[in-house]
Scaffold this motif. Structure first.
Motif, mmCIF file in Angstrom:
data_model
loop_
_atom_site.group_PDB
_atom_site.id
_atom_site.type_symbol
_atom_site.label_atom_id
_atom_site.label_comp_id
_atom_site.label_asym_id
_atom_site.label_seq_id
_atom_site.Cartn_x
_atom_site.Cartn_y
_atom_site.Cartn_z
ATOM 1 N N ILE A 1 127.017 22.064 24.944
ATOM 2 C CA ILE A 1 128.009 21.175 25.551
ATOM 3 C C ILE A 1 127.357 20.129 26.451
ATOM 4 C CG2 ILE A 1 129.761 22.995 25.498
ATOM 5 C CD1 ILE A 1 129.429 23.257 28.540
ATOM 6 N N ILE A 2 126.098 20.358 26.804
ATOM 7 C CA ILE A 2 125.402 19.408 27.672
ATOM 8 C C ILE A 2 125.131 18.093 26.946
ATOM 9 C CG2 ILE A 2 123.037 20.045 27.109
ATOM 10 C CD1 ILE A 2 124.374 19.394 30.631
ATOM 11 N N PHE A 3 125.104 18.119 25.604
ATOM 12 C CA PHE A 3 124.770 16.924 24.831
ATOM 13 C C PHE A 3 126.016 16.062 24.634
ATOM 14 C CE2 PHE A 3 121.509 20.002 23.301
ATOM 15 C CZ PHE A 3 120.430 19.382 23.931
ATOM 16 N N THR A 4 126.330 15.311 25.662
ATOM 17 C CA THR A 4 127.439 14.365 25.636
ATOM 18 C C THR A 4 126.909 13.011 26.086
ATOM 19 O OG1 THR A 4 129.495 13.756 26.803
ATOM 20 C CG2 THR A 4 128.009 15.252 27.942
ATOM 21 N N PRO A 5 127.478 11.905 25.592
ATOM 22 C CA PRO A 5 127.000 10.578 26.030
ATOM 23 C C PRO A 5 127.033 10.412 27.553
ATOM 24 C CG PRO A 5 128.449 10.360 24.135
ATOM 25 C CD PRO A 5 128.508 11.804 24.546
ATOM 26 N N LEU A 6 127.961 11.118 28.210
ATOM 27 C CA LEU A 6 128.070 10.997 29.664
ATOM 28 C C LEU A 6 126.926 11.697 30.398
ATOM 29 C CD1 LEU A 6 131.920 11.530 30.061
ATOM 30 C CD2 LEU A 6 130.652 9.392 30.212
ATOM 31 N N LEU A 7 126.093 12.453 29.657
ATOM 32 C CA LEU A 7 124.930 13.091 30.277
ATOM 33 C C LEU A 7 124.006 12.039 30.911
ATOM 34 C CD1 LEU A 7 123.272 15.671 30.789
ATOM 35 C CD2 LEU A 7 122.199 15.319 28.563
ATOM 36 N N VAL A 8 123.996 10.843 30.343
ATOM 37 C CA VAL A 8 123.178 9.759 30.897
ATOM 38 C C VAL A 8 123.582 9.481 32.345
ATOM 39 C CG1 VAL A 8 122.594 7.311 30.687
ATOM 40 C CG2 VAL A 8 122.828 8.723 28.634
ATOM 41 N N LEU A 9 124.891 9.482 32.594
ATOM 42 C CA LEU A 9 125.376 9.225 33.955
ATOM 43 C C LEU A 9 125.044 10.388 34.878
ATOM 44 C CD1 LEU A 9 128.874 7.598 33.289
ATOM 45 C CD2 LEU A 9 126.711 6.478 33.808
ATOM 46 N N TYR A 10 125.202 11.615 34.373
ATOM 47 C CA TYR A 10 124.868 12.787 35.189
ATOM 48 C C TYR A 10 123.383 12.767 35.582
ATOM 49 C CZ TYR A 10 129.316 15.239 34.367
ATOM 50 O OH TYR A 10 130.639 15.614 34.352
#
Length: 387
Positions: free
Chosen positions: A259-268
């Motif tokens: 679940i960590i592989f989301t496009p929003l991971l860049v922001l995190y």
């Protein structure tokens, strides 16, 4: 290169501190993961109630009793057993129905029943269900414009009430995407404590070691210029902080899975990197002010734990009092955790989502610059004092 070698030689002494905080972070994250696990079913809860009925069982009263039997678990008890049942919470509520209930209903007045309650959530739920019924019934009766309706009118009234009660709201469970983002936010929120504590601990302890009198004297008489010496030490601390950021980010996969592989991971990750830089600059400032190794532990615990609890690292900020959150505005951790909350609420990685967290990113940069300026001014004052 002697600075780098010495740095990592000293670092080996404190590996257990890093391991301890990583274990703490992993444990907290796993607990959060379990508590926020996906729900795939929804079950409407039925409160346990007992009815003390003194009515004459006329049509409208009977319909109300039928409604209660469908929305609650009716427990038959003698009046002598009620007190014990409430105390041991075998039941949540006792409803006393008066003899003239039918007359009160037909008069269109507000129905007020006597209750005995255990005071728990189920009791309040039962009272709300009863209140909902009587308010709907009152509005339907007022449409009749008479206190003596015919038998046909009463039957029509009962059918209308039951039809409207049968319309129940749809329950939409949280989507997987929102739930996953909530888990990711919970992980990085908890990581804020670990990142701050480790970077502050290691940086302050190693800098304090380099500031020992015998080591400092050797440095002053060596051919290495003091500015280069400080630059190499800062570079070593920066490399350690960046490696620890990579390490914490990597652990997120082992804790959260795919679940960590989301496009929003860049922001995190961007938010976490800025926070790590902020912690590094704060650590350098503390190292300049606090030279004693013995004082480092207490100061680091105070700052890291205080920031974590005031900013909502372990408990959602929505549960914290407004006064606490207002105080937390002066802490970098608040802006980091607040940014994670904003990322959790956006849907896609686009200009709007970046704009939402940009003020938080700028605040973290502001804190970093502030710590750098304060460190420079204090260092300059110390050099002038020593001269």
């Amino acid at each position: 290169m002697i600075i780098f070698k010495t740095f990592w030689r000293i670092m080996k002494r404190y590996w257990w501190i890093v391991a301890l905080y990583v274990v703490i972070l992993t444990s907290i994250s796993i607990l959060n993961l379990r508590s926020n696990s996906n729900q795939t079913t929804f079950t409407d809860e039925k409160p346990e109630i007992t009815i003390v009925d003194k009515t004459t069982h006329q049509p409208l009263t009977n319909n109300f009793l039928n409604y209660l039997s469908q929305t609650a678990e009716l427990v038959k008890l003698d009046e002598s057993q009620i007190t014990d049942a409430l105390f041991y919470q075998r039941i949540s509520l006792v409803v006393f129905l008066p003899e003239n209930l039918e007359t009160q209903i037909l008069s269109g007045q507000k129905i007020t029943l006597d209750y005995r309650t255990s005071g728990n959530y189920s009791a309040e739920l039962a009272k709300n269900l009863i209140s909902r019924y009587f308010e709907l019934q009152k509005s339907e009766i007022n449409l009749l414009h008479t206190q003596n309706p015919s038998h046909q009118q009463i039957n029509s009234l009962i059918n209308s009430i039951n039809q409207k009660l049968a319309v129940s709201p749809e329950v939409h469970l949280t989507t997987n995407n929102i739930t996953n983002l909530r888990k990711i936010s919970a992980y990085f929120n908890a990581a804020s404590y670990t990142i701050m504590a480790i970077i502050l601990y290691i940086t302050c302890l190693i800098n304090a070691t380099f500031n020992k009198t015998e080591i400092k004297k050797r440095t002053l008489v060596s051919s290495l210029h003091l500015k280069k010496y400080n630059l190499y030490l800062l570079l070593a601390n920066s490399i350690f902080s960046f490696l620890f950021f990579i390490f914490i980010s990597s652990i997120s996969y082992f804790v959260l899975g795919n679940i960590i592989f989301t496009p929003l991971l860049v922001l995190y990750l961007s938010n976490t990197l800025l926070f790590a830089i902020c912690c590094l600059t704060l650590a350098e400032l503390i190292s300049t002010i606090v030279i004693s190794r013995d004082a480092v532990s207490g100061i680091v615990n105070l700052i890291s734990l205080g920031s974590a609890f005031l900013s909502g690292a372990f408990i959602s900020a929505s549960f914290l009092p407004p006064l606490v959150l207002n105080i937390a505005h002066v802490l970098p951790s608040y802006w980091y955790i607040n940014a994670n909350s904003k990322i959790e609420s956006v849907k896609n990685l686009n200009l709007d989502s970046i704009s939402a967290v940009l003020p938080n990113f700028l605040m973290l940069l502001f804190f970093s610059l502030l710590f750098i300026v304060l460190n420079y001014l204090i260092s300059k004052k110390q050099r002038q004092t020593n001269c």
